[in-house]
Scaffold this active site. Structure first.
Site: not given
Ligand code: ZDP
Length: 278
Positions: A226, A75, A223, A165, A214
């Protein structure tokens, strides 16, 4: 029993941080995390992050539960918040300005800087088997490949930053109906671990606009992983430079794919909002 927590956010991607340094196991269950993340019946957050003791010589371990209770490997905005949280916890006893953090995506190193937190996010992973996706043979890359979603063909590029992703370049990110399309990407059968989904509008070679759906959290304001994955996808498709600003609904992140060590560096803010007991 009341548990203390601190709320942080990175560009509006918000997390409940828990001091879990005295045990190896998260002190909340995924079911409890879902309740804590509820914006009407709980504290409200995109996820819960636990600061655990380090493993294999690292300073600390990060674990995170998404707001649906699933556990992602990494994360990006969350690890900046974790670095700020650890710095607050250590206070005057802090001896250095970076932390080596053990995650399910390997060792990630956030460094406290004047303008936020700069994170060594490690190497992007590009092989279909690493994403994972069945869109190509396990040892092939997925770059600008057609994928049928919601009755339309999208040209997608897949990148793992430890978590999966799926990136699509579009003319106008504002025109994408994320709420309806996002879940169909997330749960598409070609993604056995589900996927995070980013839509990117190229403003210039060093400025991209991004919107994200997400995995396990839905629409969020930002994100980090991302943004990193999207820059990599932009470079692979020759749409952007190796250093660019990615503008998210919650604000900008600076992302660099280093030519020197091939690692991804992400710089952005992490802010404490409030503390409480639940
Ligand atoms: O991979 C996933 O399931 C994501 N929902 C994890 C969270 C990603 C995050 N938004 C980020 O900034 O990388 C925290």
């Amino acid at each position: 029993m009341a548990i203390e927590f601190t709320k942080y956010h990175g560009l509006g991607n918000d997390f409940i941080l828990i001091d879990n340094r005295s045990s190896e196991k998260p002190i909340l269950t995924p079911e409890q995390a879902v309740k804590w993340c509820d914006r009407h019946f709980g504290i409200g957050a995109d996820g819960v992050i636990f600061a655990l003791p380090g493993q294999n010589g690292t300073d600390y371990t990060m674990r995170i539960f998404n707001s649906d209770g699933s556990e992602p490997e990494m994360c990006g905005n969350g690890i900046r918040c974790l670095a700020a949280f650890l710095s607050d916890l250590e206070g005057m006893s802090r001896t250095k300005n970076y932390y080596r953090i053990h995650t399910l995506a390997g060792v990630i190193t956030p460094q406290l800087a004047v303008d936020g937190v700069k994170v060594d996010m490690g190497l992007p992973r590009l092989l279909a088997g690493e994403i994972p996706t069945t869109l190509a043979p396990a040892d092939a890359k997925v770059i600008n490949q057609p994928l049928e979603v919601a009755g339309k063909t999208w040209d997608v590029t897949c990148v793992s930053m430890g978590n999966p992703h799926c990136i699509t370049f579009v003319e106008d990110v504002a025109a994408i109906s994320l709420e309806s399309i996002g879940p169909q990407f997330e749960h598409h059968p070609v993604f056995p671990q589900r996927t995070n989904t980013e839509f990117i509008e190229v403003v210039s070679r060093d400025y991209l606009k991004m919107r994200v759906w997400e995995r396990g959290a839905g629409i969020t304001l930002a994100c980090g992983t991302g943004a990193c994955a999207s820059l990599v996808a932009g470079v692979l498709n020759d749409k952007c430079d190796r250093t660019a600003t990615i503008e998210l609904p919650g604000g900008p992140l600076e992302i660099q794919w280093s030519e020197v060590d091939q690692r991804i560096y992400m710089t952005g803010p992490a802010e404490r909002v409030f503390t409480g007991k639940y």
